[in-house]
Design an enzyme around this catalytic site. Structure first.
Site, PDB file in Angstrom:
ATOM      1  N   LYS A  63      14.474   6.942 -10.177  1.00 54.89           N
ATOM      2  CA  LYS A  63      13.068   6.553 -10.009  1.00 54.89           C
ATOM      3  C   LYS A  63      12.156   7.625 -10.604  1.00 54.89           C
ATOM      4  CE  LYS A  63      11.455   4.609  -6.215  1.00 54.89           C
ATOM      5  NZ  LYS A  63      10.945   4.352  -4.834  1.00 54.89           N
ATOM      6  N   LYS A  75      17.084  12.458  -0.288  1.00 56.37           N
ATOM      7  CA  LYS A  75      16.805  11.560   0.832  1.00 56.37           C
ATOM      8  C   LYS A  75      17.203  12.249   2.118  1.00 56.37           C
ATOM      9  CE  LYS A  75      15.119   7.378   1.289  1.00 56.37           C
ATOM     10  NZ  LYS A  75      13.943   6.927   0.508  1.00 56.37           N
ATOM     11  N   THR A 149       1.788   1.978  -3.720  1.00 56.80           N
ATOM     12  CA  THR A 149       3.025   1.240  -4.013  1.00 56.80           C
ATOM     13  C   THR A 149       2.700  -0.168  -4.481  1.00 56.80           C
ATOM     14  OG1 THR A 149       4.277   2.521  -2.382  1.00 56.80           O
ATOM     15  CG2 THR A 149       5.217   0.420  -3.070  1.00 56.80           C
ATOM     16  N   ALA A 236      10.921  -6.501   1.317  1.00 65.49           N
ATOM     17  CA  ALA A 236      11.378  -6.178   2.669  1.00 65.49           C
ATOM     18  C   ALA A 236      12.615  -5.288   2.574  1.00 65.49           C
ATOM     19  CB  ALA A 236      11.656  -7.469   3.443  1.00 65.49           C
ATOM     20  N   ASN A 259      13.900  -1.406  -1.617  1.00 61.14           N
ATOM     21  CA  ASN A 259      14.894  -0.490  -2.170  1.00 61.14           C
ATOM     22  C   ASN A 259      16.273  -1.139  -2.216  1.00 61.14           C
ATOM     23  OD1 ASN A 259      13.210   1.784  -2.568  1.00 61.14           O
ATOM     24  ND2 ASN A 259      13.334   2.283  -0.387  1.00 61.14           N
TER      25      ASN A 259
END
Length: 352
Positions: A63, A75, A149, A236, A259
């Site tokens: 990304k 993460k 976003t 979602a 994601n």
């Protein structure tokens, strides 16, 4: 993503205050410090949380790279089991434990909100490390990343529409938005204002009335993928596009911020064979991190950072042009662009 273990750092620790499993996975720092949100979620087993962190941190590497950011991928996960009651006291203890762990990375891993966490949680993390982005504005952050976003998703969607339909306009087109939350709600509103026929879906049935009140159509979650539409926006949970489920997709363009939408990379090939253009989720959903890093790490003002988010449209156009000219899927095109950046950075990283 690749199956070989390629992460630079993976730390699994039991929080000394909370007793909960804490995980920080750093996939790559080739382009700069690793960034990736903090996920607080229930899992059947903490190892599922570890798998989540490994998968999502690698996605963050791509990304950041494809977006042209000088950051790597990471993460963090706070793993709850099915039976643990998340009291306010336990939540705070877990965040304090994670804050200590993040501080031990000395800025080489930086975080922000993700599933189960929000801007207020970043205030707790900031007690231990300044590298917790998207805290409320009164605490020096940029707040909820849902707005940026959504701007990025819309930029990606319009670029995809131009490629698929010959025009960026969605007026008169049917768009199914699966996930009527912070980002999905903003995307739905913008598309409706543009003249699209918007149909929304959400596992929370209580949102149905709000959707109908705004003039949107409603699809039950089980029918969202197969609903007749021009464009599908997965907004979602991830893992919704499998070899089986994509055989029923009714849209020609799939683009959204959820994601890890694909259950495996081969699903991208199946979509392409069916004539469905899928924009990689880590590209379409990059607006929040692009905006937050622009504002909080690089000192940009709102308009400058917002223009960078809108530039996701140009990124998508480049990916789709490469996809068409090279005869490869958009997923492979995006990976090629990202991997070229990572490869170019590798000699600099070794020299340093």
């Amino acid at each position: 993503m690749s199956e070989a273990f390629a992460h630079e750092d993976v730390v699994v620790r039991r929080g000394r205050r909370s007793g909960l499993p804490l995980i920080v996975a750093v996939h790559s720092r080739a382009l700069g410090p690793a960034v990736g949100g903090c996920r607080l979620r229930r899992y059947a087993d903490w190892r599922e949380g570890l798998a989540d962190a490994l998968r999502l941190s690698e996605a963050m590497t791509y990304k950041a790279a494809v977006a042209g950011l000088d950051f790597g991928g990471g993460k963090s996960v706070i793993a709850l089991d099915r039976d643990t009651e998340l009291t306010p006291r336990l939540r705070r203890a877990a965040l304090e434990d994670l804050g200590e762990l993040i501080a031990s990375f000395a800025g080489s891993y930086r975080t922000g909100p993700d599933v189960g966490t929000g801007p207020d949680d970043m205030v707790v993390l900031r007690r231990f490390s300044p590298y917790a982005y998207c805290a409320p504005e009164e605490h020096g952050g940029t707040g909820d990343s849902g707005g940026p976003t959504a701007v990025g998703v819309l930029a990606a969607l319009h670029a995809g529409a131009r490629h698929v339909f010959g025009t960026a306009s969605c007026a008169g087109r049917t768009v199914v938005v699966s996930g009527f939350g912070s980002v999905g709600g903003r995307v739905a509103a913008a598309l409706a204002a543009e003249g699209a026929h918007v149909v929304v879906s959400d596992v929370d049935a209580s949102r149905r009335q709000a959707a109908l009140a705004k003039g949107y159509g409603w699809a039950e979650p089980a029918q969202a993928l197969s609903a007749p539409a021009d464009i599908l926006v997965p907004a979602a949970v991830g893992g919704v596009l499998s070899e089986e489920s994509v055989l029923t997709v009714g849209a020609r363009l799939v683009v959204g911020p959820a994601n890890n939408q694909l259950t495996e990379e081969g699903v991208a090939d199946t979509l392409a064979r069916r004539g469905v253009v899928w924009i990689p989720d880590y590209v379409a959903g990059g607006g929040g991190i692009v905006y937050a890093l622009g504002r909080e790490s690089q000192g940009e003002d709102h308009e400058t950072a917002r223009r960078r988010v809108a530039g996701i449209g140009d990124t998508v156009s480049g990916i789709l042009d490469l996809s068409r000219s090279a005869g490869i899927t958009p997923l492979r095109a995006a990976r090629r662009i990202a991997e070229d950046r990572l490869a170019a950075a590798a000699p600099r990283t070794r020299a340093a």
